[in-house]
Design a protein around this motif. Structure first.
Motif, mmCIF file in Angstrom:
data_model
loop_
_atom_site.group_PDB
_atom_site.id
_atom_site.type_symbol
_atom_site.label_atom_id
_atom_site.label_comp_id
_atom_site.label_asym_id
_atom_site.label_seq_id
_atom_site.Cartn_x
_atom_site.Cartn_y
_atom_site.Cartn_z
ATOM 1 N N TRP A 154 38.764 39.374 89.499
ATOM 2 C CA TRP A 154 38.891 39.251 88.044
ATOM 3 C C TRP A 154 38.441 37.852 87.631
ATOM 4 O O TRP A 154 38.577 36.893 88.401
ATOM 5 C CB TRP A 154 40.342 39.424 87.607
ATOM 6 N N GLN A 205 44.518 41.469 83.753
ATOM 7 C CA GLN A 205 44.521 42.430 82.657
ATOM 8 C C GLN A 205 43.263 43.294 82.764
ATOM 9 O O GLN A 205 42.148 42.782 82.792
ATOM 10 C CB GLN A 205 44.539 41.692 81.310
ATOM 11 N N GLY A 206 43.442 44.573 82.839
ATOM 12 C CA GLY A 206 42.294 45.457 82.938
ATOM 13 C C GLY A 206 41.797 45.615 84.354
ATOM 14 O O GLY A 206 42.307 45.008 85.303
ATOM 15 N N GLU A 207 40.776 46.451 84.500
ATOM 16 C CA GLU A 207 40.219 46.744 85.812
ATOM 17 C C GLU A 207 39.472 45.530 86.362
ATOM 18 O O GLU A 207 38.945 44.706 85.603
ATOM 19 C CB GLU A 207 39.261 47.937 85.717
#
Length: 262
Positions: free
Chosen positions: A49, A237-239
């Motif tokens: 990420w 946060q998120g993929e």
């Protein structure tokens, strides 16, 4: 007229007279002078990420700065099996030399331009390697429960620390036989030829060498993570922006080199 301040870069641990960063290469940019230990990494899963460079800078050892790809840096959650740990030219350590590992890592660069990784945590399911790595190299190993399982072409990793709060992580992937060619971001994240760490008041660089990576096509089916926030960064946060599976390769580590600016 008031003076305008120059735009700043992530300030923590900024070292003077930095050389340009080394090129990202699929093979080591320099040979190892001496092999300190060897190991084999198998069934690697990389999840990444974006991360705030200013926040990352405060988590790196002195003498290093965040390494950037197109102005961004990253945090990685990496699952794998380590096998056949061996020291020097000795045979592999039986039983204790093979174990599961999950690490949280950041991306660093030192004053000589060497790119590396900084481990914020390394979870391992063997206690003796945990104690040895902490004492010998200052690495933040944690004793954890780690399980790995193949279900046809699907791979499941789970981990939970042996602490009161039990932070852990999980990755569930569908892995195909077809190879994939890594892009520039994936090369930036995986072509790393050393790690930066600090022990007894000094920052060092520990070089490594291995063959070029091979990756297979994969799909991330599900994941959970509490290890990245436990390592001092915001919860993802998120993929993930990058998901990779590698069947594995042999790795050699050289002797530590002290950073001249530390």
């Amino acid at each position: 007229m008031p003076r305008r301040r120059a735009a700043s870069t992530p300030p923590a641990h900024r070292a003077p007279s930095h050389r340009p960063a080394e090129a990202v290469t699929s093979l080591p940019p320099r040979p190892l002078r001496r092999v300190l230990f060897r190991q084999h990494w198998r069934d690697l899963v990389f999840l990444h990420w974006p991360a705030d460079p200013f926040r990352v800078a405060g988590l790196l050892p002195p003498g290093t700065v965040p390494d950037l790809h197109q102005g961004r840096t990253y945090v990685g959650l990496v699952f794998f099996r380590m096998e056949n740990l061996a020291f020097g030219r000795l045979p592999p350590v039986p039983y204790l030399g093979s174990f599961g590992e999950v690490n949280v890592r950041l991306y660093s660069r030192d004053a000589l331009g060497r790119r590396g990784v900084v481990f914020r945590s390394l979870d391992c399911d063997r206690l003796l390697p945990v104690l040895t790595a902490r004492a010998g190299f200052g690495l933040p190993y944690q004793w954890s429960r780690i399980s790995t399982g193949w279900f046809d072409n699907r791979l499941l990793y789970t981990t939970a620390r042996r602490t009161a709060d039990h932070p852990g992580a999980r990755a569930w992937l569908d892995v195909e036989d077809s190879p994939v060619t890594p892009g520039p971001l994936e090369e930036f994240l995986t072509c790393r030829w050393g790690l930066h760490e600090r022990i007894r008041g000094r920052t060092y660089y520990l070089p490594n060498a291995h063959p070029a990576w091979t990756f297979r096509a994969c799909t991330l089916l599900d994941w959970e993570d509490a290890l990245i926030p436990a390592a001092g960064l915001p919860k993802p946060q998120g993929e993930p922006v990058s998901v990779l599976y590698a069947p594995g390769l042999p790795v050699r580590f050289g002797t530590p080199v002290r950073l001249p600016t530390s």
